[in-house]
Design an enzyme around this catalytic site. Structure first.
Site, PDB file in Angstrom:
ATOM      1  NE  ARG A  15     -22.624 -32.289   5.892  1.00 13.22           N
ATOM      2  CZ  ARG A  15     -21.834 -31.283   6.253  1.00 13.22           C
ATOM      3  NH1 ARG A  15     -21.846 -30.863   7.509  1.00 13.22           N
ATOM      4  NH2 ARG A  15     -21.044 -30.697   5.393  1.00 13.22           N
ATOM      5  CB  ILE A 431     -15.348 -27.822  28.077  1.00 10.21           C
ATOM      6  CG1 ILE A 431     -16.315 -27.771  29.256  1.00 10.21           C
ATOM      7  CG2 ILE A 431     -15.048 -29.265  27.754  1.00 10.21           C
ATOM      8  CD1 ILE A 431     -15.738 -28.211  30.592  1.00 10.21           C
ATOM      9  N   GLY A 432     -12.932 -25.898  26.549  1.00 11.85           N
ATOM     10  CA  GLY A 432     -11.889 -25.881  25.515  1.00 11.85           C
ATOM     11  C   GLY A 432     -12.223 -25.019  24.330  1.00 11.85           C
ATOM     12  CB  SER A 433     -14.268 -25.535  21.371  1.00 15.81           C
ATOM     13  OG  SER A 433     -15.461 -26.024  21.911  1.00 15.81           O
ATOM     14  CD  GLU A 605     -19.676 -42.894  21.705  1.00 14.79           C
ATOM     15  OE1 GLU A 605     -19.706 -41.697  22.031  1.00 14.79           O
ATOM     16  OE2 GLU A 605     -19.233 -43.295  20.623  1.00 14.79           O
ATOM     17  CB  CYS A 644     -19.934 -35.346  26.505  1.00 11.17           C
ATOM     18  SG  CYS A 644     -18.820 -34.445  25.464  1.00 11.17           S
ATOM     19  CG  HIS A 695     -25.674 -29.960  24.425  1.00 11.76           C
ATOM     20  ND1 HIS A 695     -25.272 -30.210  25.708  1.00 11.76           N
ATOM     21  CD2 HIS A 695     -24.780 -30.581  23.619  1.00 11.76           C
ATOM     22  CE1 HIS A 695     -24.195 -30.978  25.675  1.00 11.76           C
ATOM     23  NE2 HIS A 695     -23.879 -31.204  24.429  1.00 11.76           N
TER      24      HIS A 695
HETATM   25  N1  GLN Z   1     -12.336 -29.709  24.337  1.00  7.79           N
HETATM   26  C1  GLN Z   1     -13.446 -30.024  23.508  1.00  7.79           C
HETATM   27  C2  GLN Z   1     -14.263 -28.790  23.208  1.00  7.79           C
HETATM   28  O1  GLN Z   1     -14.315 -27.923  24.039  1.00  7.79           O
HETATM   29  C3  GLN Z   1     -14.346 -31.026  24.176  1.00  7.79           C
HETATM   30  C4  GLN Z   1     -15.540 -31.327  23.340  1.00  7.79           C
HETATM   31  C5  GLN Z   1     -16.374 -32.450  23.869  1.00  7.79           C
HETATM   32  O2  GLN Z   1     -16.334 -32.798  25.002  1.00  7.79           O
HETATM   33  N2  GLN Z   1     -17.166 -33.029  23.053  1.00  7.79           N
HETATM   34  O3  GLN Z   1     -14.883 -28.686  22.171  1.00  7.79           O
HETATM   35 ZN    ZN Z   2     -18.139 -32.494  26.255  1.00 12.47          ZN
END
Ligand code: GLN
Ligand code: ZN
Length: 765
Positions: A15, A431-433, A605, A644, A695
Site C-alpha cells: 500500500r 451515522i455510527g463511527s 452497489e 452511503c 469525506h
Molecule cells: N456505521 C458505519 C460507520 O459509521 C457506517 C459506515 C458506512 O456507511 N460506510 O462507520
Molecule cells: Zn455511509
C-alpha cells in the site's frame, strides 16, 4: 495467442501509494516524492506483468487518485472555481478530488460516485463551459516516456469518450450534446499524439456500453468513434468493454474499424450468444475476458480453454484477457502466511491471475508441461471446498412469507415510537463511527500481538466509548452512538464474529483515493456463533439516558463488501446472513436497546446494471432480507438504516419497502436532488439526508447546514427530517468532527426554533 489485462491494482504491494498520498496530504512529503513512489509502483507492476509474459501491458490505468478525474484533467474539464485560484496543476487535481481548505481558499471536492457495480468510487467530473476542452499532453507524457524507456510492449489505456461523457455532471446550462463534438475533437488529438509518439496500441475503455442504451446513445457512440478511428493511422485501437455484455450495440461495434474489441465473458451473460448469432469480423482481435477480474477464486482452466478453442474454431483471432481491471482484487496471495495451503490454493489475487493468464496461454499453445498444469487445475475443482452446514440449510429452507413482514405497519409504529422515544423535531444523530485515531488502531495492534490482554483492550475501548458518549451529550445530540471503536471495519468485524468467513492479512483493495478495504472471504455456510454487539451496546446505553443506537451491518452489505462464494447463489448467502443478524437484533432489543441501525451502505452497489435483471436477480431477495431480520421485533423498537450514496433514485419504492423506520444517506454532494424522487414516490420512511460531507476535512459553517436543511424542508415534510452527517466519522480527526457536529446541532436548534415560530410546534433543546 496474445494475453492482456484491462488494468492492475495501483496501490502497491505494501500500500505504498496510500501511505505516500496521506503523507503528501499532511504536507510531510512533496509532490515530487509522491510521484517517485508512484513511478516505483508502476515499475514493479510492469515487471510482474513481464514475468508472466503479458503481451500487452496497460499503461495509463495507473492513477494517483482516480481515472475519471485523470480524464477530466487530461481534457481540461476543470470547473472555473478550481481553475481560478492560482493553484499548481497538482493542487487543482487534489482539490477536485478531496477539497482544498488552505490559505483562505475553501473548495469542496467534486462528488464521488460508485463505479458501476463495484465498491470502487470515482470522482464525477463537472463541465461548466468555462474553459476550452483540449488535450493536455503534459498529463500523460511522463507515463508514455516511462513505458517507452522501459521497452515495454504496452497499450495506453484510458477511459473512452462515450463513457466519459456519460459520467460528467453538466452545470451552467451545458449539456452532453454541446460537449460531444469538442470532446471528440480532443480524443482525435489524443490519437494523433499517440501515433506521433510511436505508441502502437491504445485501449479505450467503454464500460458504459454494458448498460441499457437508447438509440441516441448508439448514434452518439457511432459519431464519436467514426471520427476518432479516422485518426488512427498506424496506431491500433482496442475498444474495451467490461462489467457485462454489449447486447444493445454489438453489431454497431463490430462494424466499426477497431483493431481489437475486448468483451466480458464473466459478467456478460450474453457475450457468447452475441458472437454466435452475429459472428465476429475477420482480421480483428477479440480479447476474451475469461478470467474474472472481480472474484478471488482460481479460474477453471478447462472451461476457459474450451471457450478459447470454440472461438478459434470459428476462425476468430482471439486474445485472452481479464473480464475487467484487476483493480478490484488484492495484489497477491504470496503474503498470506496464516491461511494455509488448503485455503490459498483456491485463491487467485491479481498476481496469481497474471500467472493464470500465462498458464492458460501455455496450455493453449501446447507448450511443454501443459498437461500437468491442466491436470492440477482439474483436481482442484474436483474437491468440495467446505461441507454444507445442515442446520443453516434447514433454517433457510423453512422460512415462510410471514417471516418477511414486520407488524404493525410502519405508520402505526411511528406513533408508538414517538411516544417511547419522545424526540424533538429535527432529531440529531450521527451515522455510527467516531474518529479511529492512531491510539485506537494501536490498541488493536497491541491486542493482536499479545501486548495487552483482551480484558485490558475491552476496558480501554470502553473508556473511549464512554468519552465519546459524554462528548455527544455535551454537543446536545439526541440519538447517540457508541462510536464503533471496537470495529476495525464494519464488515470484517461481523465476519470475524460469524461462522463461515475467512480473512486475509494483506488482501487490500482500493476503495477511493488513498482508502483501501480488506474484504473478508465467504468460505462456507454462515451462522452466528454467539451474540456479537450486545455487550458493547448494553455498556454504551448504560452511559446515557438518551437512546444509544445499536449498530449492525446489514446482510446485503456484508455480502457485497466480502468476496462471495461462487458455488452458491447470492440469494442463499444473503438469507444466511439475514438469519444470523435476526438473532442479534432480537438480543439487542432484549438488552434494552431502543433504536437499532442496520447499515446497508452497499445495497445499491450490486444492483444489476440492466433494468431487466434488477428485480429477479437482486431486489426480489435483497429487499426482503431486511424485513426478515426485523420482523420479530416489538413496535417500540425503531429501526434505522444507512446508505452511503443516494443514487437510488430508480429504486426508491424498493428502498421504502425495506420497511425501516428511518433512513440516513448521502445527498449533500449532489445537492439533495434525490429528495424530488422520494417526494414523488410518497416515500414513507423518515429521512436523514446527510447535511454535510464527511469525506473531506472541511468544517461546514452553521449557516451552511441551516441552508442545507432549508433545501431539504423545501422538498420534504419537515416532521420526518433527521439531522446527521452523510456517513460515519471514522476517517476524520477529532477537532474537525467536534466543530462540525457542534455546528450541526446548532443548525438543528435553529430549525426547531424556526419551525416553532411558523407552525406553533414546541421546540425542545
Ligand atoms: N456505521 C458505519 C460507520 O459509521 C457506517 C459506515 C458506512 O456507511 N460506510 O462507520
Ligand atoms: Zn455511509
Amino acid at each position: 495467442m496474445l494475453t492482456t489485462i484491462t488494468g492492475f491494482p495501483r496501490i502497491g504491494e505494501n500500500r505504498e501509494l496510500k501511505f505516500a498520498l496521506e503523507k503528501y496530504f499532511r504536507h510531510e512529503i512533496s509532490f515530487a516524492d509522491l510521484s517517485d513512489t508512484a513511478s516505483a509502483i508502476r515499475k514493479n507492476n510492469y515487471a510482474l506483468m513481464q514475468t508472466n509474459k503479458i503481451d500487452l501491458i496497460p499503461v495509463g490505468d495507473f492513477s494517483l487518485y482516480d481515472n475519471l478525474l485523470d480524464a477530466a484533467v487530461l481534457f481540461n474539464l476543470i470547473p472555473e472555481r478550481y481553475a481560478d485560484k492560482n493553484l499548481q496543476p497538482h493542487e487543482i487535481y487534489f482539490a477536485m478530488a478531496r477539497g482544498h481548505q488552505e490559505n483562505g481558499i475553501d473548495l469542496k471536492a467534486l462528488p464521488m460516485k460508485k463505479w458501476f457495480n463495484t465498491n470502487y468510487h470515482y470522482i464525477e467530473p463537472e463541465y461548466d463551459g468555462s474553459r476550452d476542452v483540449k488535450l493536455e499532453t503534459w498529463f500523460i507524457d511522463p507515463l508514455i516516456k516511462e513505458a517507452t524507456a522501459l521497452n515495454l510492449n504496452f497499450k495506453v489505456s484510458l477511459i473512452g469518450p462515450f463513457t466519459l461523457l456519460k459520467h460528467i455532471r453538466f452545470v451552467n446550462g451545458t449539456n452532453q450534446k454541446q460537449l460531444a463534438p469538442a470532446l471528440t475533437e480532443a480524443y482525435c488529438k489524443l490519437i494523433d499524439y499517440l501515433s506521433q509518439n510511436n505508441v502502437s496500441w491504445a485501449a479505450l475503455a467503454e464500460p458504459s456500453l454494458v448498460r441499457d442504451l437508447t438509440p441516441e446513445d448508439i448514434k452518439l457512440f457511432k459519431e464519436i468513434y467514426t471520427a476518432v478511428l479516422e485518426h488512427k493511422k498506424d496506431l491500433k485501437i482496442c475498444l474495451e468493454t467490461y462489467f457485462g455484455d454489449i447486447r444493445d450495440i454489438y453489431k454497431d461495434v463490430t462494424a466499426l474499424d477497431f483493431d481489437c474489441v475486448a468483451l466480458d465473458f464473466v459478467e456478460g451473460g450474453k457475450t457468447a450468444e452475441l458472437i454466435e448469432k452475429y459472428g465476429f469480423p475477420e482480421n480483428r482481435i477479440l480479447a476474451a475476458g475469461l478470467i474474472c477480474g472481480k472474484n478471488i477464486w482460481r479460474s477453471n482452466y478447462a472451461g476457459i480453454v474450451g471457450t478459447l478453442q470454440k472461438l478459434e474454431e470459428k476462425g476468430i483471432k482471439t486474445a485472452l484477457g481479464t473480464s475487467c481491471s484487476l483493480l478490484h482484487v488484492p495484489m497477491t496471495t504470496a503474503r498470506e502466511s496464516k491461511l494455509g495451503h488448503d485455503v490459498t490454493r483456491h485463491l487467485a489475487f491479481a498476481c496469481e491471475k497474471l500467472n493464470e493468464l500465462a498458464e492458460i496461454k501455455s496450455a493453449v499453445n501446447g507448450e511443454e508441461g501443459f498437461e500437468k498444469i491442466l491436470e492440477a487445475n482439474r483436481s482442484l475443482f474436483e474437491q468440495q471446498r467446505a461441507a454444507p452446514n445442515e442446520k443453516v440449510r434447514e433454517r433457510t429452507d423453512s422460512l415462510t412469507e410471514s417471516d418477511f413482514v414486520r407488524l404493525p405497519a410502519r405508520k402505526e409504529r411511528r406513533q408508538i415510537q414517538q411516544k417511547e422515544l419522545n424526540l424533538p423535531l429535527f432529531p440529531t444523530t450521527t451515522i455510527g463511527s467516531f474518529p479511529q485515531t492512531q491510539e485506537i488502531r494501536s490498541l488493536r495492534k497491541q491486542l493482536r500481538t499479545n501486548q495487552i490482554s483482551p480484558e485490558e483492550y475491552t476496558s480501554q475501548i470502553r473508556r473511549h466509548t464512554a468519552e465519546c458518549i459524554a462528548l455527544q451529550e455535551k454537543l446536545g445530540l439526541d440519538v447517540l452512538v457508541h462510536g464503533e471503536f471496537e470495529r476495525n471495519d464494519m464488515v470484517e468485524y461481523f465476519g470475524e464474529n460469524l461462522d463461515g468467513f475467512i480473512f486475509t492479512e494483506n488482501g487490500w483493495v482500493q476503495s477511493y483515493g488513498s482508502r483501501c478495504v480488506k474484504p473478508p472471504v465467504i468460505w462456507s455456510d454462515i451462522s452466528r456463533k454467539c451474540p456479537v454487539t450486545v455487550e458493547m451496546s448494553r455498556f454504551a446505553q448504560s452511559c446515557s439516558k438518551k437512546p444509544v443506537k445499536g449498530m449492525l451491518t446489514g446482510p446485503v452489505t456484508i455480502l457485497n463488501w466480502s468476496f462471495p462464494r461462487s458455488d452458491i447463489s447470492a440469494k442463499t448467502m444473503i438469507l444466511q446472513l439475514s438469519l444470523a443478524l435476526r438473532d442479534e437484533v432480537k438480543d439487542l432489543e432484549d438488552a434494552g436497546i431502543r433504536i437499532i441501525q442496520i447499515d446497508e451502505a452497499a445495497l445499491k452497489e450490486k444492483l444489476p446494471l440492466r433494468k431487466c435483471d434488477q428485480v429477479k436477480e437482486y431486489l426480489e431477495f435483497a429487499i426482503p432480507s431486511f424485513r426478515l431480520l426485523q420482523s420479530s421485533l416489538k413496535p417500540e423498537t425503531q429501526i434505522h438504516t444507512h446508505m452511503c450514496y443516494s443514487e437510488f433514485g430508480e429504486i426508491v419504492p424498493w428502498i421504502d419497502a425495506m420497511d425501516a423506520d428511518v433512513i440516513t444517506f448521502e445527498a449533500s454532494r449532489s445537492d439533495f436532488r434525490i429528495l424530488d424522487a422520494l417526494e414523488s414516490c410518497n416515500f414513507e420512511t423518515q429521512i436523514g439526508p446527510g447535511v454535510y460531507d464527511i469525506h473531506s476535512p472541511r468544517v461546514p459553517a452553521t449557516a451552511e447546514i441551516v441552508e442545507a436543511l432549508e433545501k431539504i424542508t423545501a422538498k420534504t415534510d419537515f416532521r420526518k427530517v433527521w439531522v446527521n452527517p452523510d456517513c460515519g466519522l471514522k476517517t476524520r480527526g477529532w477537532n474537525e468532527t467536534e466543530a462540525s457536529l457542534r455546528n450541526m446541532t446548532e443548525a438543528a436548534f435553529i430549525m426547531r426554533k424556526n419551525a416553532a415560530g411558523t407552525n406553533g410546534v414546541k421546540a425542545t433543546a
